[in-house]
Write an enzyme that holds these catalytic residues in place. Structure first.
Site, mmCIF file in Angstrom:
data_model
loop_
_atom_site.group_PDB
_atom_site.id
_atom_site.type_symbol
_atom_site.label_atom_id
_atom_site.label_comp_id
_atom_site.label_asym_id
_atom_site.label_seq_id
_atom_site.Cartn_x
_atom_site.Cartn_y
_atom_site.Cartn_z
ATOM 1 C CB SER A 86 -14.412 116.219 40.070
ATOM 2 O OG SER A 86 -15.523 116.150 39.251
ATOM 3 C CG HIS A 190 -19.144 113.691 41.418
ATOM 4 N ND1 HIS A 190 -18.290 112.689 40.239
ATOM 5 C CD2 HIS A 190 -18.363 114.881 41.329
ATOM 6 C CE1 HIS A 190 -17.390 113.438 39.764
ATOM 7 N NE2 HIS A 190 -17.298 114.933 40.211
#
Length: 305
Positions: A86, A190
């Site tokens: 991430s 996300h």
């Protein structure tokens, strides 16, 4: 073959940067980065409480700064592969030479602010599911309106969605899932909830001049090695609203012949997953400077010549 990885949001803990600032030159470096991004990284890394560093706009640049600082403390190192989970992808992009440290921090500062703004639109969050079969878990999440935002491998999936949807998950766990653990993040990262942040990052990225990676850079999008700097940045932008496929990244590490993995500060999460998913791969997590000697030993044994 050595893999150098950087953790994502949720790995931060109060005061975790304190011992690193005692290293030669570290305080000056952090001060310069703080000025460049107009954020007091020293305060947030040493004195701020858990709630302050949970703030997305703070946590993201703080994590990238910590990763860069701890990697610099290792000295000269030539990994065979770099990757990040991430927001850790920004740290990895700097490791790979796609962006310099300051450019990576400026872009991630914009990312953190934009994602915090997107998260404020709806009350959302993320929870880790421990155990279970992805083929069973993912359809169950979809039934509840949730997204499998992180597919981490080793039996771990992170669900993201509204707080109501996550509460429903607590009450109705997928078959085989042992526990559902709420993560220290302030939004459904996300997922489609982050779409407004993508447009903001696209504009910021236009100001960059990315270079081609000098080492193999593995992307969260699909676990593929990306050899073009502009493509790395495009993936950094798009990844904000798309699932992290860390399971595919680890498959690529294995295919490329990984023998060792070092996770930069605040390490622990990714090495924990690697110990289960990559048996036989030696690991070191950089939590404090006390871990540097073990990491340097691993580098001497496994880094590229």
């Amino acid at each position: 073959m050595l893999v150098l990885v950087a953790p994502g949001q949720g790995a931060q803990t109060p005061g975790f940067l304190t011992p690193w600032l005692e290293l030669p030159g570290a305080a000056d470096r952090i001060a310069a980065w703080s000025d460049a991004i107009e954020l007091d990284l020293v305060h947030y890394g040493t004195k701020a409480d858990a709630d302050e560093i949970r703030d997305t706009a703070v946590a993201q640049p703080l994590l990238v700064a910590a990763g860069l600082l701890s990697a610099a403390a290792l000295g000269e190192v030539t990994p065979g592969v770099v990757a990040g989970h991430s927001v850790g992808e920004f740290t990895a992009a700097a490791f790979a030479g796609v962006l310099d440290d300051t450019a990576a921090l400026r872009l991630v500062r914009t990312r953190g602010r934009a994602m915090a703004e997107a998260a404020a639109i709806t009350a959302t969050g993320m929870s880790a599911l421990l155990g279970g079969d992805p083929e069973v878990t993912v359809p169950h999440l979809e039934k509840l309106g949730l997204t499998a935002a992180n597919v981490n491998g080793a039996g771990q999936i992170v669900a993201a969605g509204t707080l109501e949807q996550l509460a429903a998950l607590e009450a109705d766990k997928p078959e085989g899932v042992r526990r559902v653990v709420a993560l220290k993040v302030a939004g459904a990262f996300h997922t489609h909830h982050m779409a407004p942040a993508v447009a903001t990052l696209e504009e910021a990225a236009k100001e960059l001049s990315p270079a081609a990676p000098v080492v193999r850079y593995v992307s969260n999008k699909d676990g593929q090695v990306v050899i073009d700097g502009a493509e790395v940045v495009a993936r950094l932008v798009g990844q904000v609203a798309n699932p992290v496929r860390w399971d595919l990244c680890m498959e690529t590490f294995q295919e490329l012949g990984a023998t060792a993995l070092i996770e930069v500060c605040p390490g622990g999460t990714l090495t924990g997953i690697a110990k289960r998913a990559l048996p036989g791969v030696a690991t070191v997590a950089l939590k404090t400077p006390d871990d540097l000697d073990a990491a340097r030993t691993l580098i001497a044994e496994h880094a590229a010549v």
